[in-house]
Each structure stands twice: as C-alpha cells, then as structure tokens.
Scaffold this motif. Structure first.
Motif, mmCIF file in Angstrom:
data_model
loop_
_atom_site.group_PDB
_atom_site.id
_atom_site.type_symbol
_atom_site.label_atom_id
_atom_site.label_comp_id
_atom_site.label_asym_id
_atom_site.label_seq_id
_atom_site.Cartn_x
_atom_site.Cartn_y
_atom_site.Cartn_z
ATOM 1 N N ASP A 1 31.031 28.767 44.313
ATOM 2 C CA ASP A 1 31.993 29.444 43.433
ATOM 3 C C ASP A 1 32.810 30.435 44.265
ATOM 4 O O ASP A 1 32.604 31.651 44.192
ATOM 5 N N PRO A 2 33.744 29.929 45.095
ATOM 6 C CA PRO A 2 34.480 30.798 46.029
ATOM 7 C C PRO A 2 35.212 31.958 45.351
ATOM 8 O O PRO A 2 35.325 33.037 45.926
ATOM 9 N N THR B 1 29.884 33.869 38.950
ATOM 10 C CA THR B 1 28.726 34.469 39.599
ATOM 11 C C THR B 1 28.528 35.922 39.179
ATOM 12 O O THR B 1 29.469 36.715 39.205
ATOM 13 N N VAL B 2 27.295 36.232 38.785
ATOM 14 C CA VAL B 2 26.896 37.612 38.478
ATOM 15 C C VAL B 2 25.797 38.006 39.456
ATOM 16 O O VAL B 2 24.817 37.274 39.623
ATOM 17 N N LEU C 1 32.682 40.106 43.635
ATOM 18 C CA LEU C 1 32.481 39.046 42.653
ATOM 19 C C LEU C 1 33.303 39.399 41.425
ATOM 20 O O LEU C 1 33.278 40.548 40.975
ATOM 21 N N ASN C 2 34.012 38.446 40.883
ATOM 22 C CA ASN C 2 34.847 38.725 39.703
ATOM 23 C C ASN C 2 34.035 39.291 38.547
ATOM 24 O O ASN C 2 34.510 40.135 37.792
ATOM 25 N N LYS C 3 32.810 38.805 38.411
ATOM 26 C CA LYS C 3 31.963 39.288 37.322
ATOM 27 C C LYS C 3 31.104 40.468 37.738
ATOM 28 O O LYS C 3 30.362 41.020 36.914
ATOM 29 N N LYS D 1 28.404 51.212 46.494
ATOM 30 C CA LYS D 1 29.554 50.454 47.012
ATOM 31 C C LYS D 1 29.463 48.985 46.595
ATOM 32 O O LYS D 1 30.467 48.367 46.239
ATOM 33 N N ILE D 2 28.243 48.459 46.647
ATOM 34 C CA ILE D 2 28.060 47.069 46.200
ATOM 35 C C ILE D 2 28.399 46.956 44.720
ATOM 36 O O ILE D 2 29.115 46.039 44.285
#
Length: 647
Positions: A230-231, A236-237, A265-267, A256-257
């Motif tokens: 899932d580039p 992805t969570v 990650l978008n989610k 920071k993460i």
C-alpha cells in the motif's frame, strides 16, 4: 455519517456500557442508549453482511473488506488482539499464530454475556468460556499446520459475542520470522511473507501494522511489507505498542511518529499499552489492564495529549478500527456486487462447458450420449457451412478461415497471370526460333501454343495440393478442439472420436487430392467452348497494338509472337478462372461438408452396444471434482447475490 461521528458514537457507548437498556422506546432512553440503537442500525449490519459473505466462503472467490493484523515477532500483536477481543490468545516464543485466525467480534446487547464458536475445515465447536479459546486455537493449528511449528494458509474462524467486545472482524496473521528454528522449514520466513502478502495486497484490506515503540521504525519488516502493498498508505493504520519500555528522554521520538513525521501513513498511527508478561504472570485481568492503560496515559506528560486526541488506548483503537472497517465495506460494496455478478457468469460458463455430467441411471445414459453427439455434430455443420448458430472463437470458424485460404488461392492465380504475361513474349520468341516449322508468317503453331499453355497451368497443381494439406490440418485441429469442448472429462469417448476424426481425415484428404489431380489431368486437354473462347479472345485483342516496324521480316516475326501471346493469354485467363472456383469447390466438398457428414455417421455407430456405451462414458475423477467445485461456488455466489440484493 462521517468517520469521526462513528468514532464518537462508539466511544460514547463504550464509556457508558455498564448502564443497561431498559426500554425499546428511544424517547425514554438515555443518550447512550439512543446512540447504541443508532449504532446498531448503521454499523452492525455492514459488518454482519461481510461476515455472512465470508461464512459462505465467498472470500475463496473474491476479496472482501477485512482488517489484517501483521507484525514482526514479539511486536505485541497478540496483546493488542487480546485487549480488543477480551480473550486470552495463545502466547509463547517464536511463531505463535501459525494459521490465519479470523476473529469475528460482536457486542452482546445485554450485560454479562460470552459465547464463542471455533470452526475450521469440517470441525465446529461452541465455546461457553473464554478459557477454552487458547487450547482450541492450539488444537486447530496443530490439526491444520502440524505440530512442527510450520504454517498453513487455511483459515481458522473464531466467533465471539461478548458484552465487552467491540463490533469488529480482524484477521490475525503469523508474526514475521527471520530464521527457522527447530523443525521449522528452512524457508519459513519466506512462507510467512507470502501468506501475509496474499492478504495485505488485496485492495479491500485494511492493514493494521503492530510496531513496538522500542524498535527502530525503519527496520520493521511488517511496516516495510505494508508500504510495498500500500505505497500511498491509504489502507494502513500503524499501532504502536509497549510505550512503557521507551527509554526516558526518547518519548519525543514517539510523538514524531504519531505526528506522521517519520514514516507517513495517510491513516496515521495510534498508541496502546497492553498487558506485559509480568502482568500476565500476576493474573491481571484484561479489564484491569484497560484501567491501568488509561491511568498510564493520563499521568504521562508526553502521551497525555494523545489520549485526549483519542489516538491512544485500546478503547480508541477499537472505535477507530470499527469505523475504518465500516467505511471500507461501504466504499467497496458496489465493487463486490459487480465482482459477484461477473463470477456467477464466469462460473456458469465453465459449468456449461463441462456439461451436466454422466447420469447415474442406466436408462439415461443412451439419451445423454445421443444429446452429446448431436450437439457436437451440430457445431461441426455450423462451422463447416458458415451458418454459425452461436458465438465461436475466430480461429474455430472453419468456413471463414478456409474462405481466407481460397482468397489467397485467387491472389496466387492473379499473380501468376501477371507473371505469365510478363515472360510470355520471351517464351514465345524462344519457341518460335527453336521449333518453328513450315508454316508461313502469321500462322500460329498449335503445338507450341498447347505446350506453353499446359506447362504454365500445371505449375498450379503443386500450390493447390499444398492448400489441400493446410486446410486438412486445420479441419482436423478444429474438429479435435471442438471435441475437447463437448466431451471434456470422457477420455474413452475422446480417444474414440479423435481416432475417427483422423481416420476420416486420411480418406477425405486422399480423395480430395485424387480429385485435384484429375482436374489438372483434364486441364492438359486444353479445351474451351468456342463462344467463350472467342469472346475472351476479342477482349484480349483490343488490348494489343501491332508495332510499326520498317523491317517487314521483323514485322512478320512480331506478328507471330503477338498472335501467339494473345491466344496464350486468352486461354490462360479462361483456365485459371475455371480453376479459381473448381479447386475450392473440391476442397470444400471433401474437407468440409463430406468430412463432417461422414464423421456424424461414424459417431452414431458408437450408440450400438450397451457395454461399449458404458465404457465410453467413464468420466475422469478430476472433471467430476471440478464440476462439484464449480457447483458449490455457483451456489455460494448466488446466495451472496441474494444477500447483497436485500442489504
């Protein structure tokens, strides 16, 4: 309803779940019960829909929305699943999850309820106590994957209905291993990756990646696999675990993460603190663990804000995942409906090609064989006459393909006419010099004319025979292919039919070749009806003009050559036009119509003799199993279509 609204509703209900619902009338219910009813109407049906499709086995035929839980070994994946489900799952060192485990969690409508059911292969068992789950999963994995710590791709399904469970379906996958231990296969790491990839590569799957806070994010194999699958990070969570093991002074790196500043990650990411091994040894309950988790985040100056932002704690993770799953289901439902329709059509076509199978009753076998032979020969006549009764592949349309060969034959004749015309003067001149007799100038030597005409026409015999062989090969190939389609799975019948196809092909090819040779023998007679010849001669003569030469002798020689050329061209045009039709007619008669008719008669002879018929109708076991598989698939897909229609 928006994603945030679902999440708020879920958390609101979770926070007040201890308050029982005492009335079905929402006008007298407290706000938490109203939210619960709304939640039941909007959320639970979506999850139940996909669970019912998966229960039918539709996930064997197409991908379904799911949350796949992945992580490296010792990432805390089991602890997260335990906290979400409220049940203790198998623990230990090395690979604990050895088969995909489907966790179907359902919140009970009343308090103090726990019901479970485990199923795999042909085994199913109802569970009444959470303590049974651990040993039943171990038993299932040993049955499916053996006792040597190998893995298996077959699914174990665990359904849990509980007062404390969220409405959620998760698929737990084996932890990523790097080296084999004990009796594990040497390529166990690669096997696990392939199994994980088969789930997370599906575009309907939400990938839940579990990552310990105390490891370098860049070295996490699970996150790397999720990024490859899932580039864009749209599916992805990230779930960060073990925040209590972070060294003092490094908490900012975790923030920071969480802020998506390290691996975006978008989610995004969420943070949880589950039971550690010491707490398990102390027999800390899961309910107590949830309370300790909240207390940990509240007193941690770095992570407190994450709790307030609802991106920390198992409770928030449960609400978020339910929202993500429901949104994914709603988003992909139109695609699922379309895929089910396509699969039904595809499976129906495959079953149609396989046929209904040989009937068990003896009295039904003869009609069955008659119908099979009739259907086959109907197709042969359709293909060989060009009256196509249904859709066929282009290369199976014999009459059309053969017509193309006849067109090439016509082109060959036209090219030969042009070539003959170009070299004719030279040949006539050569013959005149070498063979001219006592005839005076202006008289045509018929022997020279006849010899030249015959030689040129006989050059066409070899190409006509080559075309015969080519078409004969083609017809046999198509007849055999059509037999495979009609008699698939009946090896004895196929062998008999192919033998007869070859036998008749040899006869028809031989007779057709003999007829072609006869045609060309007749062409050696050099004959044409006077009226036809005269008409064609007049046409050709008008195209010629005698050259004006001063030398009378040259004029005489030229006149002889031109006269001979005119006659040769006239006759060759007549003969080649005659062969343009006769050769294709011979091939069409012997290699198409007669071939199909004789084969039909031979096949009808197979109906004589009961014992022979029984032997011919012996079916391959593989075909029998394939038909059963396709019938089962068609049945579940049709049930799935009904479910999707009424949802």
């Amino acid at each position: 309803m928006k994603e945030e609204d679902y999440r708020e509703e879920f958390i609101s209900y979770e926070a007040t779940q201890s308050q029982p619902i005492t009335s079905a009338d929402s006008r007298t219910l407290p706000m938490d019960a109203v939210l619960y009813n709304h939640y039941e109407e909007k959320v639970r049906p979506c999850i139940d829909l996909i669970d019912s499709l998966r229960a039918l086995g539709v996930d064997q035929d197409l991908s379904l929305p799911a949350i796949a839980v992945i992580g490296d070994q010792s990432s805390g994946k089991s602890s997260v699943l335990e906290a979400l489900s409220g049940i203790a799952l198998p623990r230990g060192s090395g690979i604990v999850t050895r088969c995909p485990l489907e966790l179907k969690l359902k919140k009970a409508k009343v308090a103090n309820v726990w019901k479970g059911r485990i199923s795999y292969k042909n085994y199913m068992k109802d569970l009444s106590n959470p303590s049974e789950v651990d040993k039943e999963i171990v038993k299932a994995q040993n049955t499916m994957a053996g006792k040597d710590l190998g893995i298996c791709s077959e699914l174990i399904s665990l359904e849990v209905e509980s007062s404390s469970a969220p409405d959620l379906t998760l698929i737990d996958l084996p932890g990523i291993a790097r080296v084999a231990v004990g009796n594990q296969p040497h390529d166990i790491g690669e096997q696990i990756k392939q199994l994980i990839s088969s789930y997370i590569n599906e575009d309907k799957t939400i990938n839940l990646v579990v990552i310990p806070c105390n490891v370098d994010l860049a070295t996490t194999e699970a996150l790397k696999m999720a990024q490859e699958a899932d580039p864009s990070g749209e599916r992805t969570v990230g779930i960060l675990t073990k925040p209590d093991l972070v060294d003092k002074g490094t908490e900012e790196s975790i923030l920071k993460i969480m802020r998506n500043e390290v691996v975006a990650l978008n989610k995004g990411y969420m943070l949880v603190k589950c039971r550690g091994q010491q707490e398990i040894n102390e027999q800390l309950t899961l309910v107590e663990a949830l309370e300790r988790e909240k207390a940990f985040f509240k007193r941690n100056e770095y992570f407190r804000t994450l709790l307030e932002e609802k991106v920390a704690s198992i409770q928030c993770v449960a609400a978020r995942l339910t929202t993500e799953l429901v949104n994914q289901i709603r988003k992909t439902l139109p695609t699922i409906e379309s895929e089910v329709r396509c699969k039904i059509a595809e499976t129906s076509r495959e079953l149609e090609m396989l046929g209904s199978g040989v009937p068990d009753a003896s009295d039904d076998k003869m009609p069955y064989l008659i119908d099979k032979i009739r259907s086959y020969t109907d197709d042969l006549f359709s293909l060989t006459t060009g009256e196509y009764s249904k859709e066929y592949e282009d290369d199976m349309k014999l009459y059309t393909v053969v017509r193309g060969s006849f067109g090439k034959w016509q082109n060959l004749l036209e090219e030969d006419q042009t070539e003959f015309k170009d070299i004719m003067n030279d040949k006539v001149s050569e013959y005149a010099k070498r063979s001219r007799g006592r005839e005076l100038p202006g008289f045509t030597n018929y022997r020279i004319f006849e010899s030249l005409a015959k030689n040129q026409i006989m050059k066409l015999e070899s190409p006509s025979v080559s075309m015969l062989k080519e078409i004969s090969d083609l017809v046999q190939s198509v007849f055999n292919e059509m037999a495979l389609q009609h008699f698939q799975g009946l090896p004895n019948l196929m062998k008999s039919i192919k033998s007869k196809i070859d036998e008749i092909r040899q006869v028809q090819e031989s007779e057709a070749e003999e007829m072609l040779k006869t045609l060309f023998k007749m062409e050696k007679m050099v004959y044409c009806q006077d009226i036809i010849y005269c008409n064609k001669l007049n046409e050709i003569q008008t195209a010629y003009e005698l050259p004006e030469e001063e030398d009378k002798q040259l004029i005489s020689v030229s006149t002889d050559i031109i006269a001979m050329s005119i006659h040769l061209e006239t006759y060759y045009l007549i003969a080649s036009n005659r062969l343009a039709d006769l050769v294709p007619m011979v091939l069409r008669f012997y290699l198409l119509e007669e071939y199909a008719s004789k084969l039909q008669r031979k096949l009808l002879q197979l109906l004589q003799g009961k014992e022979q018929m029984v032997e011919l109708l012996v079916e391959e076991e593989d075909i029998f199993e394939k038909r059963r598989f396709l019938n089962n698939r068609l049945s579940r897909l049709r049930k799935a279509r009904q479910i999707l229609t009424i949802c």
